[in-house]
Motif scaffolding. Sequence first.
Motif, PDB file in Angstrom:
ATOM      1  N   ARG A 419      72.726  30.224  49.033  1.00 14.51           N
ATOM      2  CA  ARG A 419      73.046  29.284  48.247  1.00 14.51           C
ATOM      3  C   ARG A 419      72.753  27.861  49.026  1.00 14.51           C
ATOM      4  NH1 ARG A 419      76.270  27.964  43.619  1.00 14.51           N
ATOM      5  NH2 ARG A 419      75.931  30.242  43.266  1.00 14.51           N
ATOM      6  N   PHE A 420      73.138  27.581  50.210  1.00 13.56           N
ATOM      7  CA  PHE A 420      73.032  26.358  51.019  1.00 13.56           C
ATOM      8  C   PHE A 420      72.119  26.433  52.109  1.00 13.56           C
ATOM      9  CE2 PHE A 420      77.385  26.414  49.216  1.00 13.56           C
ATOM     10  CZ  PHE A 420      77.450  25.532  48.319  1.00 13.56           C
ATOM     11  N   GLY A 421      71.519  27.602  52.330  1.00 14.19           N
ATOM     12  CA  GLY A 421      70.502  27.680  53.401  1.00 14.19           C
ATOM     13  C   GLY A 421      71.147  28.294  54.795  1.00 14.19           C
ATOM     14  N   SER A 422      72.322  27.826  54.930  1.00 14.99           N
ATOM     15  CA  SER A 422      73.066  28.422  56.046  1.00 14.99           C
ATOM     16  C   SER A 422      74.605  28.129  56.058  1.00 14.99           C
ATOM     17  CB  SER A 422      72.555  27.776  57.465  1.00 14.99           C
ATOM     18  OG  SER A 422      72.997  26.747  57.514  1.00 14.99           O
ATOM     19  N   ILE A 423      75.580  28.998  56.727  1.00 10.65           N
ATOM     20  CA  ILE A 423      76.762  28.850  56.399  1.00 10.65           C
ATOM     21  C   ILE A 423      77.112  27.338  57.174  1.00 10.65           C
ATOM     22  CG2 ILE A 423      77.679  29.882  58.765  1.00 10.65           C
ATOM     23  CD1 ILE A 423      79.382  30.314  55.443  1.00 10.65           C
ATOM     24  N   VAL A 424      76.381  27.112  58.105  1.00 12.34           N
ATOM     25  CA  VAL A 424      76.880  25.617  58.794  1.00 12.34           C
ATOM     26  C   VAL A 424      76.411  24.594  57.797  1.00 12.34           C
ATOM     27  CG1 VAL A 424      76.242  24.083  60.708  1.00 12.34           C
ATOM     28  CG2 VAL A 424      76.503  26.513  61.026  1.00 12.34           C
ATOM     29  N   LYS A 425      75.563  24.377  57.130  1.00 15.21           N
ATOM     30  CA  LYS A 425      75.198  23.595  56.154  1.00 15.21           C
ATOM     31  C   LYS A 425      76.287  23.467  55.038  1.00 15.21           C
ATOM     32  CE  LYS A 425      71.337  21.693  53.177  1.00 15.21           C
ATOM     33  NZ  LYS A 425      70.022  21.793  52.880  1.00 15.21           N
ATOM     34  N   ALA A 426      76.842  24.708  54.608  1.00 14.09           N
ATOM     35  CA  ALA A 426      77.831  24.729  53.766  1.00 14.09           C
ATOM     36  C   ALA A 426      78.972  24.128  54.201  1.00 14.09           C
ATOM     37  CB  ALA A 426      78.175  26.271  53.127  1.00 14.09           C
ATOM     38  N   TYR A 427      79.318  24.245  55.412  1.00 12.60           N
ATOM     39  CA  TYR A 427      80.432  23.517  56.085  1.00 12.60           C
ATOM     40  C   TYR A 427      80.259  22.032  56.112  1.00 12.60           C
ATOM     41  CZ  TYR A 427      81.703  28.201  58.018  1.00 12.60           C
ATOM     42  OH  TYR A 427      82.119  29.452  58.337  1.00 12.60           O
ATOM     43  N   GLY A 428      79.436  21.689  56.353  1.00 11.37           N
ATOM     44  CA  GLY A 428      79.164  20.198  56.251  1.00 11.37           C
ATOM     45  C   GLY A 428      79.029  19.643  55.011  1.00 11.37           C
ATOM     46  N   LEU A 429      78.378  20.237  53.850  1.00  8.14           N
ATOM     47  CA  LEU A 429      78.786  19.992  52.728  1.00  8.14           C
ATOM     48  C   LEU A 429      79.999  19.799  52.144  1.00  8.14           C
ATOM     49  CD1 LEU A 429      75.726  21.525  50.976  1.00  8.14           C
ATOM     50  CD2 LEU A 429      75.887  18.977  51.405  1.00  8.14           C
ATOM     51  N   ALA A 430      80.840  20.788  52.404  1.00  4.38           N
ATOM     52  CA  ALA A 430      82.498  20.897  52.445  1.00  4.38           C
ATOM     53  C   ALA A 430      83.087  19.948  53.184  1.00  4.38           C
ATOM     54  CB  ALA A 430      82.852  22.347  52.616  1.00  4.38           C
ATOM     55  N   GLY A 431      82.562  18.982  53.979  1.00  2.79           N
ATOM     56  CA  GLY A 431      82.989  17.865  54.496  1.00  2.79           C
ATOM     57  C   GLY A 431      83.988  18.292  56.071  1.00  2.79           C
ATOM     58  N   PHE A 432      83.353  19.477  56.897  1.00  2.00           N
ATOM     59  CA  PHE A 432      83.939  20.031  57.945  1.00  2.00           C
ATOM     60  C   PHE A 432      82.916  19.979  59.230  1.00  2.00           C
ATOM     61  CE2 PHE A 432      86.232  22.437  54.761  1.00  2.00           C
ATOM     62  CZ  PHE A 432      87.415  21.692  54.870  1.00  2.00           C
ATOM     63  N   PRO A 433      83.132  19.817  60.445  1.00  2.00           N
ATOM     64  CA  PRO A 433      82.158  19.610  61.326  1.00  2.00           C
ATOM     65  C   PRO A 433      81.459  20.753  61.358  1.00  2.00           C
ATOM     66  CG  PRO A 433      84.439  20.377  62.175  1.00  2.00           C
ATOM     67  CD  PRO A 433      84.678  19.845  60.792  1.00  2.00           C
ATOM     68  N   THR A 434      80.068  20.423  62.004  1.00  2.27           N
ATOM     69  CA  THR A 434      79.018  21.490  62.026  1.00  2.27           C
ATOM     70  C   THR A 434      78.342  21.392  63.432  1.00  2.27           C
ATOM     71  OG1 THR A 434      77.227  19.938  61.160  1.00  2.27           O
ATOM     72  CG2 THR A 434      78.271  20.857  59.539  1.00  2.27           C
TER      73      THR A 434
END
Length: 451
Positions: A419-434
Amino acid sequence: MPELSTALRVPAAQYLRMSTEHQRYSLENQRAAISEYAEMRGFAVVRTYADAGKSGLSLKGRDGLQRLLADVVTGQGGFSAILVLDVSRWGRFQDTDQAAHYEFICRDAGVNVHYCGEPFDNDGSMVASIVKNLKRVMAAEYSRELSTKIYRAQIQQARVGFKQGGPVPYGIRRFLISEDGTPKLLLAPGDRKGLKSDRVVFVHGPDEELKIIRRIFRMFLTQKRSIANIVKALNDERIPSTDGDLWRWGRVKGILRSELMIGYYVFNRTSHKMKKPVRHNPPDQWVRTKVTEPIVGLKTFARVQRELRLKRVYGLNRADMIRKLQRLFRKKKKLSQDIINECAYTPSAHAYWIHFGSLVAAYKAVGFICPPTGERHRYFSDEALLDGIRRVHATFGYVTIALLNKDPDLPDGKAFKKRFGSIVKAYGLAGFPTTKSETVSAARQRAAARR
């Protein structure tokens, strides 16, 4: 000739099949004939595979034969021969090579097929091969001829107004009559005639149902209400459909489309011969017969058909359609054709298909993406996935793919990556450090907080 002990006999499986043919092909008669053959030839039947009430035209739906072939290929059957009454019980495949293919699979695995009721031994000789192939052709031709006879009989019966199977719409009932036309009884849903000579005709249902039918036509034609809106109105008023179930989009449309509402039975719109895919027949092949008095007027019915052909969807505003679909998505958390059709305030799923080119495109316009089959059969918007990450973080103080995979209310980590391209990008969109430094800093802060 001395009798062989069971231990010395060749272990064999028997395959039985009966469709709807006469008694000589009953499973009991097949068992008796195979048992006699096994006794004479030194076989011991150790496994039985049966398909009761199954056509021999294809492998589809024949669970017994499918299990038999699977056990032969895997070697788990524990037998070295297969006993079948005759070639037609093995199958009436329209492609004779198909029957030969299944037999070859068995022979290649070291399991020979024996036809107990045939006048030849299936020993691989030239004579056996010729006769066997001829029998296969005859079995296939028998099915073709039978199909043609049944089709002609159905056409003839439909022309005189006798029902030829299938459901009936709301407001219509099935009535049983004898061969000479003597009335017998009203058939309830699920009831079938007991005698082949009996016939089924159409009659009107209760007056209350006829009033509802006329009201449905008025709501659609005069009040310009959508099918979904009509469904909601009927369900809100707790008006039961024929079987007491709730009204649905397809049921209302079925009433609006059925020519039984004007007293005509239409047969042979489609054909499904010899287990082939359903084919839509041209109108000149349809059989249209007057069977009852009309429930609605001919002009009213014709106007409704014209409205249905126009589909009314072309006058809808695209932005308004999206707004209503977004509202439904927020409420249901997922979308489907049935969900849209049963919603009172959205246009039909077909309307979205017309305007957007496909339902998938309409889903995408409101942020809903259907996950691939196998993702726990759950439907999630982008925001729902990000909220899931935040919830896992609030529970454990951190987020990993392993934690996401263990959460029963979320799809696995692959869904986030897709959905988001990578799990790291998903973390960032959720507001967590990447980044690595952000992750280390956050870990130190969590450790300090625990002290």
